[in-house]
Design a protein around this motif. Structure first.
Motif, mmCIF file in Angstrom:
data_model
loop_
_atom_site.group_PDB
_atom_site.id
_atom_site.type_symbol
_atom_site.label_atom_id
_atom_site.label_comp_id
_atom_site.label_asym_id
_atom_site.label_seq_id
_atom_site.Cartn_x
_atom_site.Cartn_y
_atom_site.Cartn_z
ATOM 1 N N LEU A 1 47.132 27.734 43.610
ATOM 2 C CA LEU A 1 46.159 28.021 42.557
ATOM 3 C C LEU A 1 45.779 29.497 42.558
ATOM 4 O O LEU A 1 45.611 30.104 41.504
ATOM 5 C CB LEU A 1 44.896 27.183 42.786
ATOM 6 N N LEU A 2 45.663 30.054 43.749
ATOM 7 C CA LEU A 2 45.290 31.468 43.863
ATOM 8 C C LEU A 2 46.329 32.335 43.169
ATOM 9 O O LEU A 2 46.015 33.261 42.421
ATOM 10 C CB LEU A 2 45.176 31.845 45.336
ATOM 11 N N ALA A 3 47.610 32.004 43.401
ATOM 12 C CA ALA A 3 48.689 32.762 42.769
ATOM 13 C C ALA A 3 48.627 32.620 41.257
ATOM 14 O O ALA A 3 48.747 33.603 40.526
ATOM 15 C CB ALA A 3 50.037 32.284 43.305
ATOM 16 N N VAL A 4 48.399 31.391 40.800
ATOM 17 C CA VAL A 4 48.366 31.163 39.347
ATOM 18 C C VAL A 4 47.155 31.863 38.731
ATOM 19 O O VAL A 4 47.250 32.493 37.676
ATOM 20 C CB VAL A 4 48.342 29.651 39.049
ATOM 21 N N ALA A 5 46.012 31.782 39.433
ATOM 22 C CA ALA A 5 44.789 32.352 38.881
ATOM 23 C C ALA A 5 44.861 33.867 38.791
ATOM 24 O O ALA A 5 44.139 34.483 38.009
ATOM 25 C CB ALA A 5 43.589 31.937 39.731
ATOM 26 N N ALA A 6 45.739 34.471 39.599
ATOM 27 C CA ALA A 6 45.830 35.933 39.564
ATOM 28 C C ALA A 6 46.613 36.418 38.350
ATOM 29 O O ALA A 6 46.515 37.577 37.969
ATOM 30 C CB ALA A 6 46.483 36.446 40.850
ATOM 31 N N ILE A 7 47.385 35.522 37.726
ATOM 32 C CA ILE A 7 48.273 35.963 36.647
ATOM 33 C C ILE A 7 47.523 36.549 35.439
ATOM 34 O O ILE A 7 47.884 37.623 34.971
ATOM 35 C CB ILE A 7 49.209 34.804 36.209
ATOM 36 N N PRO A 8 46.460 35.872 34.926
ATOM 37 C CA PRO A 8 45.831 36.422 33.721
ATOM 38 C C PRO A 8 45.403 37.879 33.889
ATOM 39 O O PRO A 8 45.459 38.649 32.932
ATOM 40 C CB PRO A 8 44.603 35.522 33.513
ATOM 41 N N GLY A 9 45.017 38.253 35.103
ATOM 42 C CA GLY A 9 44.578 39.619 35.327
ATOM 43 C C GLY A 9 45.670 40.644 35.154
ATOM 44 O O GLY A 9 45.400 41.828 34.970
ATOM 45 N N SER A 10 46.935 40.196 35.207
ATOM 46 C CA SER A 10 48.018 41.152 35.006
ATOM 47 C C SER A 10 48.443 41.174 33.549
ATOM 48 O O SER A 10 49.202 42.040 33.143
ATOM 49 C CB SER A 10 49.208 40.788 35.895
ATOM 50 N N VAL A 11 47.973 40.206 32.774
ATOM 51 C CA VAL A 11 48.377 40.126 31.377
ATOM 52 C C VAL A 11 47.292 40.712 30.478
ATOM 53 O O VAL A 11 47.575 41.488 29.566
ATOM 54 C CB VAL A 11 48.653 38.661 30.987
ATOM 55 N N LEU A 12 46.036 40.359 30.749
ATOM 56 C CA LEU A 12 44.928 40.863 29.944
ATOM 57 C C LEU A 12 44.371 42.134 30.589
ATOM 58 O O LEU A 12 44.418 42.281 31.804
ATOM 59 C CB LEU A 12 43.827 39.801 29.865
ATOM 60 N N ARG B 1 33.883 34.888 27.716
ATOM 61 C CA ARG B 1 32.934 33.967 28.314
ATOM 62 C C ARG B 1 33.477 33.397 29.625
ATOM 63 O O ARG B 1 32.746 33.140 30.558
ATOM 64 C CB ARG B 1 32.599 32.832 27.342
ATOM 65 N N PHE B 2 34.804 33.197 29.661
ATOM 66 C CA PHE B 2 35.390 32.643 30.879
ATOM 67 C C PHE B 2 35.934 33.720 31.816
ATOM 68 O O PHE B 2 36.836 33.462 32.605
ATOM 69 C CB PHE B 2 36.453 31.612 30.517
ATOM 70 N N TYR B 3 35.407 34.898 31.697
ATOM 71 C CA TYR B 3 35.661 35.982 32.664
ATOM 72 C C TYR B 3 37.116 36.436 32.708
ATOM 73 O O TYR B 3 37.585 36.888 33.745
ATOM 74 C CB TYR B 3 35.236 35.564 34.073
ATOM 75 N N PHE B 4 37.842 36.296 31.604
ATOM 76 C CA PHE B 4 39.251 36.688 31.661
ATOM 77 C C PHE B 4 39.444 38.201 31.678
ATOM 78 O O PHE B 4 40.559 38.673 31.838
ATOM 79 C CB PHE B 4 40.032 36.049 30.509
ATOM 80 N N PHE B 5 38.374 38.947 31.482
ATOM 81 C CA PHE B 5 38.501 40.404 31.598
ATOM 82 C C PHE B 5 37.948 40.901 32.934
ATOM 83 O O PHE B 5 37.932 42.094 33.196
ATOM 84 C CB PHE B 5 37.796 41.088 30.424
ATOM 85 N N ASP B 6 37.458 39.969 33.745
ATOM 86 C CA ASP B 6 37.015 40.300 35.108
ATOM 87 C C ASP B 6 37.570 39.241 36.044
ATOM 88 O O ASP B 6 36.845 38.655 36.837
ATOM 89 C CB ASP B 6 35.488 40.304 35.199
ATOM 90 N N VAL B 7 38.877 39.012 35.940
ATOM 91 C CA VAL B 7 39.475 37.878 36.650
ATOM 92 C C VAL B 7 39.135 37.903 38.136
ATOM 93 O O VAL B 7 38.723 36.900 38.710
ATOM 94 C CB VAL B 7 41.006 37.893 36.457
ATOM 95 N N TYR B 8 39.267 39.075 38.752
ATOM 96 C CA TYR B 8 39.163 39.107 40.220
ATOM 97 C C TYR B 8 37.727 39.085 40.705
ATOM 98 O O TYR B 8 37.466 39.052 41.899
ATOM 99 C CB TYR B 8 39.943 40.315 40.760
ATOM 100 N N ALA B 9 36.771 39.112 39.760
ATOM 101 C CA ALA B 9 35.379 38.935 40.147
ATOM 102 C C ALA B 9 34.829 37.672 39.504
ATOM 103 O O ALA B 9 33.631 37.432 39.541
ATOM 104 C CB ALA B 9 34.565 40.156 39.715
ATOM 105 N N SER B 10 35.691 36.866 38.908
ATOM 106 C CA SER B 10 35.220 35.710 38.159
ATOM 107 C C SER B 10 34.829 34.576 39.097
ATOM 108 O O SER B 10 35.325 34.493 40.222
ATOM 109 C CB SER B 10 36.321 35.224 37.225
#
Lengths: 310, 515
Positions: free
Chosen positions: B27-38, B64-73
């Motif tokens: 999950l950690l690996a998957v959750a890190a992906i949006p931060g490299s795209v957005l 709202r779902f913190y996709f622009f602050d993924v690593y602090a979400s």
């Protein structure tokens, strides 16, 4: 020197393609793999090796296999020469851009393959897949990523280039061989389960699943610390170059993702309740993240590593 | 009550199981992906704003779902905090067990060696001391147990594996602590620094273009120093590729002034802050002469758009046209210039981008605007663009035709006022950062690598010998995956007993694959 490097790269690709064809001949017409057929040795187990199978082996196919190894070695030497010439022409470590990086990583991959071959000689016809991947990657490099020899941009002028990118290329090349072994393992497993459609039809001539699995693990166990070291080296370099050791730029993020996936692989491998099929799938996913990192991030995303682009 | 305890216990066991840990890792690996795209706010806040402007439909939801602050979400934090909790829950018992094992003697030999993966029997006996010395030379931890005329020797080796494993995982924890410490007690700021004494910069928050303080850092905690950029020099290949960037800077700290060379990859390490060179560009100097003959000068940093340093920016003159007789000025007659600077004019003039990054044949293209610049509205404004809202509302309008100037040339606006392109100054962008967590993270990383190597190369195994007055037997037990164990076991037996006396029937009950 730069021209010589280019010519040697052409020689390299041709040799690998010819080697691939020779491997294919052996693969198609040769005997079934000897690997793993003698399963039980020593106490209790009857010697199940089928001698007649060996005598059936067509001499032509074996010659093709030997020629394939020769061509691989020839291509390897030309590959090494191309890289060294490139380094001499540029007067620096020859991995300062994506073209050179792919050349280096594939060289490491073929080196790792030759080491595996020296250790497990009967895995020989797996060279088909290694030369296939290597010639595809090198052709992409030569056709679309090529840049003339030149000095580095200031951002890359650091001894960390040798350490960080060298480690990344070494780990990438080794993971490549690990991926080939993992994919073969999955094909063989599928074949053992009775699947006969492509690509499982290839499984017939592959070594025994347990052997492939063990090679997969050992190659990954070797590559993972190098990758870890590469990422740590990158963080130390980033601190010197950008003031911050971790910036979550796309390249770093995907390195992190690849690291986590490979860590997952090693943990799953050491957990008895996780089947070896799943662990090999994790290794394949790991290689996919490496490819995203190399091609996807360099060509699509923009970030601090953007000079690593074409 | 008991029910709650049992649920908690089951949940805890579930969380600390390897399967859960594997799922969390994935999950950690998957959750890190949006931060490299957005685009991410901590890396490129401007791109985030642009993305939100371009994607009015999806943007707010992602926001709202913190996709622009993924690593602090919250969701990313939840995953790694759960992972680390699981890790601790798994490690503490293992640590206890291993700690005990480190001080415990190897266990007594099993009754029947033939059940072990490797064993040999009926060898000619040798003195126990010889066996012990062979094993000790091979760095086995060895214990001798004597029972009547039977001597049993148990030896164990490869504690490094579990030690390395534990070091690796505790090092991961220390990385997390180091990162947390750094983010609490660290700070950083970015600043664009134009060359010259007029633009020297002192380390206070007001002077930063952007900055962030850690939760436990106050404004007063910033170290006091001042920086001045004296000279910047870049060299390029004919292709325009940069080869060197060198900035001469002067630092004043604690009453002492010193000169330094600041380069990419060679940060200036001051007491309590590191200064890194990130980028550079040109800042045209404009002199505007208004209706009443009064001159106003401005140095406006232009931002590079491409590798050839085609740069754009604005120069604004809000305080022009003060009537010396009445002491009033027409607030609707402020002047602004929007410009593009080309360090080298291309041979094809229809291409509006520079042909080379150095100033070989520089041109400044300016478009004058007249009206209300909008500085008083209170809204934050970029210093690199004119206020588009004012232009859209026709409060700020184009004034005359575009002008192209060489250094030293003057252009005339419709009202007879003039603008002179005096020349350019160089600027550098610098990042100033203090992260006290770094030593912890570095130490953690080194320990992590060392632990990893230990855990991957170490192999735990046990070897047993039983010596009776008439015969000797031996058995070996690898713990975990160790394909070369039988070879090692054979070598030990051969070293202990003279080769001739080994009957040579090393029994193996495991499946040996011939590779």
């Amino acid at each position: 020197m730069g021209g010589l490097s280019n010519q040697l790269l052409v020689v390299t690709i041709f040799s690998y393609v010819l080697a691939m064809m020779a491997y294919a001949v052996e693969y198609a017409f040769g005997p079934r793999s000897l690997v793993g057929q003698r399963v039980l040795v020593g106490a209790g187990g009857p010697a199940s090796s089928d001698i007649s199978d060996i005598s059936d082996s067509s001499v032509g196919a074996r010659r093709a296999g030997v020629a394939a190894v020769g061509l691989t070695v020839l291509g390897y030497l030309a590959h090494l020469g191309a890289l060294v010439a490139r380094g001499i022409a540029a007067d620096r470590a020859p991995w300062g851009n994506m073209y050179e990086f792919v050349m280096t990583a594939t060289l490491v991959g073929v080196s790792a393959w030759l080491i595996v071959l020296a250790k497990w000689r009967n895995l020989r016809h797996l060279g088909l897949f290694v030369t296939l991947v290597a010639s595809i990657l090198l052709s992409i490099a030569g056709m679309t990523l090529y840049v003339p020899v030149g000095p580095l941009v200031p951002a890359l002028q650091s001894y960390w280039l040798v350490i960080h990118v060298g480690a990344a290329a070494t780990a990438s090349g080794t993971f490549l061989v690990g991926f080939v072994a993992a994919a073969m393992h999955l094909i063989r497993l599928g074949h053992d389960q009775g699947k006969r459609n492509f690509p499982y039809s290839l499984g017939e001539r592959l070594p025994q699943a347990g052997v492939l699995e063990r090679v997969t693990f050992r190659v990954h166990a070797f590559a993972f610390p190098i990758w870890t070291f590469g990422v740590i080296g990158g963080a130390i370099w980033a601190e010197a170059a950008w003031g911050r050791y971790w910036n979550w730029d796309p390249k770093e993020t995907w390195s992190f993702i690849a690291w986590v996936v490979y860590a997952c692989y090693l943990h799953a491998r050491s957990t008895p309740s996780v089947s070896r099929r799943i662990t090999s799938w994790i290794a394949v996913v790991g290689w996919a993240t490496m490819l995203v990192n190399l091609f996807g991030v360099n060509l699509v995303a923009s970030g601090l590593h953007s000079y690593a682009g074409v | 009550m008991r029910w709650i305890v049992s649920v908690c216990r089951r949940a805890w066991r579930q969380l600390t199981s390897m399967r859960t840990a594997l799922v969390l890792l994935f999950l950690l690996a998957v959750a890190a992906i949006p931060g490299s795209v957005l685009p991410q706010r901590n890396v490129s806040p401007e791109q985030v704003r642009q993305y939100l402007r371009d994607n009015t439909e999806w943007g707010p939801t992602l926001e709202r779902f913190y996709f622009f602050d993924v690593y602090a979400s919250p969701w990313f934090s939840a995953i790694y905090l759960l992972l680390f909790t699981s890790l601790v829950g798994c490690l503490v018992p293992r640590f206890r067990v291993h700690f005990a094992a480190l001080f415990r003697k190897p266990p007594s030999a099993p009754a029947r060696f033939s059940r072990l993966p490797a064993s040999v029997s009926d060898i000619a006996p040798v003195p126990a001391a010889d066996v012990v010395s062979v094993l000790r030379r091979r760095r086995f931890r060895t214990v001798v147990r004597v029972d009547g005329d039977v001597t049993e020797i148990s030896a164990e080796k490869g504690y490094l594996k579990e030690t390395g494993n534990l070091v690796f995982h505790f090092a991961l924890l220390s990385l997390l602590l180091g990162v947390a410490y750094g983010s609490w007690f660290g700070w950083h700021g970015n600043r664009l620094l134009v060359q010259g004494q007029d633009f020297a910069f002192c380390n206070t928050l007001l002077n930063y273009d952007e900055h962030a303080l850690g939760a436990r850092v106050g404004e007063g905690d910033l170290p006091k120093f001042c920086l001045r950029m004296d000279k910047f020099a870049a060299t390029y290949l004919d292709s325009g590729q940069p080869v060197t960037y060198k900035a001469d800077v002067t630092v004043t700290q604690a009453g002492r002034t010193s000169s330094h060379l600041l380069q990419v990859n060679d940060p200036l390490r001051l007491d309590g802050a590191n200064v890194s060179l990130l980028g550079h560009g040109y800042a045209p100097r404009l002199r505007y002469t208004d209706k009443y003959g009064k001159t106003h000068e401005q140095v406006a940093a232009f931002l590079p758009k491409d590798g050839m340093l085609t740069s754009d920016g604005v120069a604004t003159f809000p305080d022009v046209n003060l009537n010396p007789d009445t002491g009033t000025r027409d607030e609707k007659a402020q002047i602004g210039f929007s410009g593009v600077y080309l360090p080298t004019l291309p041979s094809d003039p229809s291409v509006a981008s520079s042909a080379f990054p150095a100033e070989k044949d520089p041109r400044l293209m300016l478009q004058a605007y007249q009206g209300v610049l909008g500085f008083d509205a209170g809204a934050p404004l970029s210093v690199y663009t004119l206020d588009q809202r004012q232009i859209d509302a026709k409060r700020l309008t184009k004034f005359g035709d575009p002008i192209m100037l060489k250094p030293g040339e003057k252009g005339t606006l419709p009202d007879g006022t003039t603008v002179e392109f005096v020349g350019t100054e160089q600027w550098i962008s610098i990042s100033i950062r203090h992260d006290p967590g770094q030593p912890i993270v570095l130490g953690g990383a080194v320990a992590l690598l060392a632990g990893l190597l230990g855990s991957l190369t170490g192999k735990r195994r046990r070897v047993f010998f039983r010596i009776t007055p008439t015969a000797m037997s031996a058995g070996g037990l690898p713990r975990g995956d160790y394909p070369g164990f039988t070879e090692e076991f054979d070598a030990i037996v051969a070293a202990v007993a003279p080769a001739a006396s080994v009957p040579g029937q090393v029994a193996q009950t495991d499946v040996k694959e011939v590779v």
